[in-house]
Design a protein around this motif. Structure first.
Motif, PDB file in Angstrom:
ATOM      1  N   UNK A 114      -1.850  -2.533  -4.237  1.00  0.00           N
ATOM      2  CA  UNK A 114      -2.060  -3.695  -3.472  1.00  0.00           C
ATOM      3  C   UNK A 114      -1.463  -3.694  -2.219  1.00  0.00           C
ATOM      4  N   UNK A 115      -2.130  -3.918  -1.134  1.00  0.00           N
ATOM      5  CA  UNK A 115      -1.429  -4.184   0.133  1.00  0.00           C
ATOM      6  C   UNK A 115      -0.339  -5.091   0.215  1.00  0.00           C
ATOM      7  N   UNK A 116       0.571  -4.894   0.823  1.00  0.00           N
ATOM      8  CA  UNK A 116       1.997  -6.014   0.978  1.00  0.00           C
ATOM      9  C   UNK A 116       1.254  -7.069   1.918  1.00  0.00           C
ATOM     10  N   UNK A 117       1.760  -8.241   1.616  1.00  0.00           N
ATOM     11  CA  UNK A 117       1.791  -9.395   2.712  1.00  0.00           C
ATOM     12  C   UNK A 117       0.345  -9.587   3.349  1.00  0.00           C
ATOM     13  N   UNK A 118      -0.651  -9.459   2.567  1.00  0.00           N
ATOM     14  CA  UNK A 118      -2.071  -9.316   2.866  1.00  0.00           C
ATOM     15  C   UNK A 118      -2.597 -10.695   2.383  1.00  0.00           C
TER      16      UNK A 118
END
Length: 179
Positions: A114-118
């Motif tokens: 999962x993309x971080x900080x998104x």
């Protein structure tokens, strides 16, 4: 470790213990761990009850994520913080709480591709209804299954004489949140 999970603070100790146990189980190869916290269904006294619940879980969750990352486990561990619905943006008549709202609510995922900080999606200006990059529960389930290495369209079970999917006939993987 005790400080990381908030084990020395009575307000965070119980959930901190659960998060630490979850990390230990993941470390030992347990493939699915569920950690529950509190009673969030506040139809009355929402402000004070949610403030206590949020305080009790904030540090332990941050500790769990940091600990998993430090140990090299976050890259292949999916962490999901979710509920089955959100809360209405307005108070219930005659109460200090809010009713259920399945039309606009937040959940978050971390680790395992999962993309971080998104941030994905948005509600209207009142927080009542999703209006941008809408993700249905079926989409969320399809995405979680995808991140677990399962094709939600091929994973079926036999029920009442029919082969059924966990995502019914719906659900698309939300590719916009994936690394």
């Amino acid at each position: 470790t005790r400080a990381l999970y908030g084990l020395d603070d009575p307000a965070t100790q119980t959930f901190g213990e659960r998060c630490l146990l979850a990390r230990r189980l993941v470390e030992r190869g347990v493939r699915f761990v569920q950690v529950s916290h509190g009673y969030w269904d506040q139809h009355s006294d929402l402000r004070s009850e949610h403030a206590k619940l949020a305080h009790a879980c904030d540090q332990p969750i941050a500790g769990l994520l940091a600990d998993l990352k430090q140990r090299g486990l976050l890259d292949n561990t999916l962490v999901v913080w979710c509920t089955e619905f959100g809360r209405m943006p307005t108070f219930q008549k005659g109460a200090k709480g809010r009713d259920h709202n399945p039309s606009g609510f937040t959940c978050w995922l971390a680790g395992a591709g999962v993309k971080k900080g998104f941030s994905h999606g948005a509600t209207d200006e009142f927080g009542y209804k999703a209006i941008e990059n809408i993700v249905t529960v079926y989409d969320l389930h399809a995405t979680i299954l995808h991140l677990l290495g399962l094709d939600h369209e091929r994973l079926t079970y036999y029920h009442n004489g029919l082969e059924r999917r966990l995502t019914d006939v719906h659900g698309q993987v939300v590719k916009g949140i994936l690394v």
